[in-house]
Design a protein around this motif. Structure first.
Motif, mmCIF file in Angstrom:
data_model
loop_
_atom_site.group_PDB
_atom_site.id
_atom_site.type_symbol
_atom_site.label_atom_id
_atom_site.label_comp_id
_atom_site.label_asym_id
_atom_site.label_seq_id
_atom_site.Cartn_x
_atom_site.Cartn_y
_atom_site.Cartn_z
ATOM 1 N N UNK A 59 11.650 26.539 -25.703
ATOM 2 C CA UNK A 59 12.556 25.715 -24.904
ATOM 3 C C UNK A 59 12.626 24.300 -25.463
ATOM 4 N N UNK A 60 11.474 23.783 -25.906
ATOM 5 C CA UNK A 60 11.423 22.427 -26.446
ATOM 6 C C UNK A 60 12.271 22.275 -27.708
ATOM 7 N N UNK A 61 12.565 23.394 -28.356
ATOM 8 C CA UNK A 61 13.348 23.367 -29.586
ATOM 9 C C UNK A 61 14.858 23.355 -29.325
ATOM 10 N N UNK A 62 15.258 23.479 -28.052
ATOM 11 C CA UNK A 62 16.683 23.450 -27.723
ATOM 12 C C UNK A 62 17.267 22.081 -28.064
ATOM 13 N N UNK A 63 18.406 22.066 -28.736
ATOM 14 C CA UNK A 63 19.095 20.819 -29.075
ATOM 15 C C UNK A 63 20.548 20.922 -28.620
ATOM 16 N N UNK A 64 21.251 19.771 -28.502
ATOM 17 C CA UNK A 64 22.655 19.795 -28.068
ATOM 18 C C UNK A 64 23.538 20.714 -28.914
ATOM 19 N N UNK B 48 30.684 30.915 -9.920
ATOM 20 C CA UNK B 48 30.353 29.528 -10.268
ATOM 21 C C UNK B 48 29.086 29.064 -9.564
ATOM 22 N N UNK B 49 29.015 29.255 -8.253
ATOM 23 C CA UNK B 49 27.863 28.763 -7.492
ATOM 24 C C UNK B 49 26.586 29.483 -7.897
ATOM 25 N N UNK B 50 26.645 30.803 -8.065
ATOM 26 C CA UNK B 50 25.444 31.549 -8.454
ATOM 27 C C UNK B 50 24.975 31.137 -9.847
ATOM 28 N N UNK B 51 25.930 30.886 -10.744
ATOM 29 C CA UNK B 51 25.574 30.453 -12.090
ATOM 30 C C UNK B 51 24.915 29.087 -12.102
ATOM 31 N N UNK B 52 25.454 28.172 -11.298
ATOM 32 C CA UNK B 52 24.886 26.825 -11.221
ATOM 33 C C UNK B 52 23.464 26.870 -10.668
ATOM 34 N N UNK B 53 23.243 27.672 -9.629
ATOM 35 C CA UNK B 53 21.905 27.792 -9.059
ATOM 36 C C UNK B 53 20.927 28.378 -10.077
ATOM 37 N N UNK B 54 21.398 29.341 -10.851
ATOM 38 C CA UNK B 54 20.556 29.934 -11.894
ATOM 39 C C UNK B 54 20.209 28.888 -12.955
ATOM 40 N N UNK B 55 21.191 28.095 -13.354
ATOM 41 C CA UNK B 55 20.952 27.061 -14.357
ATOM 42 C C UNK B 55 20.006 25.984 -13.860
ATOM 43 N N UNK B 56 20.234 25.508 -12.639
ATOM 44 C CA UNK B 56 19.400 24.437 -12.086
ATOM 45 C C UNK B 56 17.954 24.877 -11.901
ATOM 46 N N UNK B 57 17.754 26.165 -11.700
ATOM 47 C CA UNK B 57 16.385 26.653 -11.522
ATOM 48 C C UNK B 57 15.537 26.402 -12.772
ATOM 49 N N UNK B 58 16.185 26.280 -13.919
ATOM 50 C CA UNK B 58 15.458 26.046 -15.167
ATOM 51 C C UNK B 58 14.990 24.597 -15.309
ATOM 52 N N UNK B 59 15.388 23.734 -14.369
ATOM 53 C CA UNK B 59 14.924 22.349 -14.393
ATOM 54 C C UNK B 59 13.407 22.265 -14.235
ATOM 55 N N UNK B 60 12.807 23.312 -13.666
ATOM 56 C CA UNK B 60 11.341 23.282 -13.489
ATOM 57 C C UNK B 60 10.625 23.207 -14.835
ATOM 58 N N UNK B 61 11.296 23.620 -15.890
ATOM 59 C CA UNK B 61 10.676 23.578 -17.220
ATOM 60 C C UNK B 61 10.482 22.155 -17.713
ATOM 61 N N UNK B 62 11.100 21.196 -17.002
ATOM 62 C CA UNK B 62 10.961 19.801 -17.405
ATOM 63 C C UNK B 62 9.515 19.328 -17.254
ATOM 64 N N UNK B 63 8.727 20.075 -16.475
ATOM 65 C CA UNK B 63 7.327 19.724 -16.257
ATOM 66 C C UNK B 63 6.459 20.036 -17.470
ATOM 67 N N UNK B 64 6.956 20.950 -18.316
ATOM 68 C CA UNK B 64 6.123 21.372 -19.447
ATOM 69 C C UNK B 64 6.840 21.292 -20.793
ATOM 70 N N UNK B 65 8.116 20.940 -20.788
ATOM 71 C CA UNK B 65 8.873 20.933 -22.042
ATOM 72 C C UNK B 65 9.609 19.607 -22.222
ATOM 73 N N UNK B 66 10.182 19.447 -23.405
ATOM 74 C CA UNK B 66 10.957 18.259 -23.739
ATOM 75 C C UNK B 66 12.179 18.156 -22.832
ATOM 76 N N UNK B 67 12.465 16.943 -22.310
ATOM 77 C CA UNK B 67 13.553 16.746 -21.347
ATOM 78 C C UNK B 67 14.903 17.160 -21.928
ATOM 79 N N UNK B 68 15.188 16.728 -23.143
ATOM 80 C CA UNK B 68 16.474 17.061 -23.759
ATOM 81 C C UNK B 68 16.634 18.570 -23.901
ATOM 82 N N UNK B 69 15.564 19.238 -24.324
ATOM 83 C CA UNK B 69 15.617 20.685 -24.487
ATOM 84 C C UNK B 69 15.882 21.390 -23.176
ATOM 85 N N UNK B 70 15.256 20.913 -22.107
ATOM 86 C CA UNK B 70 15.429 21.533 -20.798
ATOM 87 C C UNK B 70 16.851 21.338 -20.279
#
Length: 274
Positions: free
Chosen positions: A233-238, A157-179
């Motif tokens: 990444x910007x094309x990601x939708x819910x 669980x913890x390793x997965x969460x850290x891996x997922x949160x690391x992708x937050x850096x894409x918010x600097x270059x991609x759509x917020x919802x997609x990230x």
């Protein structure tokens, strides 16, 4: 080494610090290269930065005392790939379908050197991220929490969460919802990758699965041009969150009672935390 001792005594803090250093390096290199090499094909620039990041990941493996994970055979690459069979099948189908659509639409292949740059970039992403998030983070967390059932699930669980949160850096270059959608999906994927790694004890199997998955995600842009991984990444939708359902099912299959007891041997961990 003092760093190795720190990693053992303050494992979670150390894992967070490693992730921060890793992401900081990526961001700084990307920013520098994109500003300097403005007229260069994006995947060529990204290839260069990822090569440096991959070397840095190996250095971090060494400094954290985790370099031995590269030599650990566990159950072997074949058994590891079998554990990740779902990803292999989905990735191959995605690649074939995207290639079919591209040919049907009359798209033409980019020059070989651009395709080669894309391929090296994808390979380096898989290597670097697996060395950091499975070779260091997931490995150290399993040693901290132990190989009891609860310990394994905590590490996953913890390793997965850290891996997922690391992708937050894409918010600097991609759509917020997609990230944000990507973060959720990546967290679940990171948990499954950790489970596959624990089950087979072989990091190279997970590296191969990761690389193939990344190829499938951006194969059209890489072979035919017209976009980058950032655009994807910007094309990601819910709606894409539905992908988490099979991840959850696979996670429980991989960590079922019958198999979870073999993880200590596969990972060469002798001490079990209760």
């Amino acid at each position: 080494m003092k760093l190795c001792e720190f990693a053992k005594k303050q494992t979670i803090l150390f894992c967070i610090m490693v992730c921060a250093v890793f992401l900081g390096l990526i961001l700084s290199l990307d920013n520098l290269c994109m500003n300097v090499f403005t007229d260069v094909y994006p995947y060529i620039v990204s290839m260069g930065t990822e090569l440096i990041v991959t070397i840095a990941a190996v250095i971090l493996l060494f400094l954290s005392g985790q370099i031995t994970v590269l030599k650990r055979k566990g159950l072997g690459v074949g058994r590891g790939l079998l554990s990740g069979l779902y990803f292999l099948i989905i990735s191959i189908l995605a690649i074939l379908s995207n290639l079919f659509l591209a040919v049907h639409e009359g798209k033409t292949l980019q020059p070989f050197y651009l395709i080669a740059a894309f391929a090296v970039y994808m390979i380096c992403i898989g290597l670097a991220e697996e060395f950091i998030f499975r070779g260091i983070v997931a490995d150290l967390l399993l040693k901290k929490f132990g190989t009891s059932k609860s310990g394994i699930w905590k590490a996953v669980f913890v390793s997965g969460i850290l891996f997922g949160l690391s992708h937050l850096v894409n918010i600097l270059v991609s759509d917020i919802e997609g990230v944000l959608v990507q973060v959720v999906i990546a967290s679940m994927m990171g948990m499954v990758f950790a489970a596959i790694y624990y089950r087979c004890g072989n990091i190279w199997a997970v590296v191969m699965i990761h690389i193939l998955n990344d190829f499938a995600a951006d194969i059209t842009n890489g072979l035919f041009g017209g976009g980058t991984l950032t655009d994807s990444i910007s094309e990601y939708s819910p709606v894409k969150l539905i992908a988490c359902i099979p991840y959850i099912i696979i996670l429980f299959i991989l960590l079922r009672k019958k198999k979870i007891g073999s993880i200590a041997d596969n990972m060469k961990i002798k001490l079990v935390t209760k």
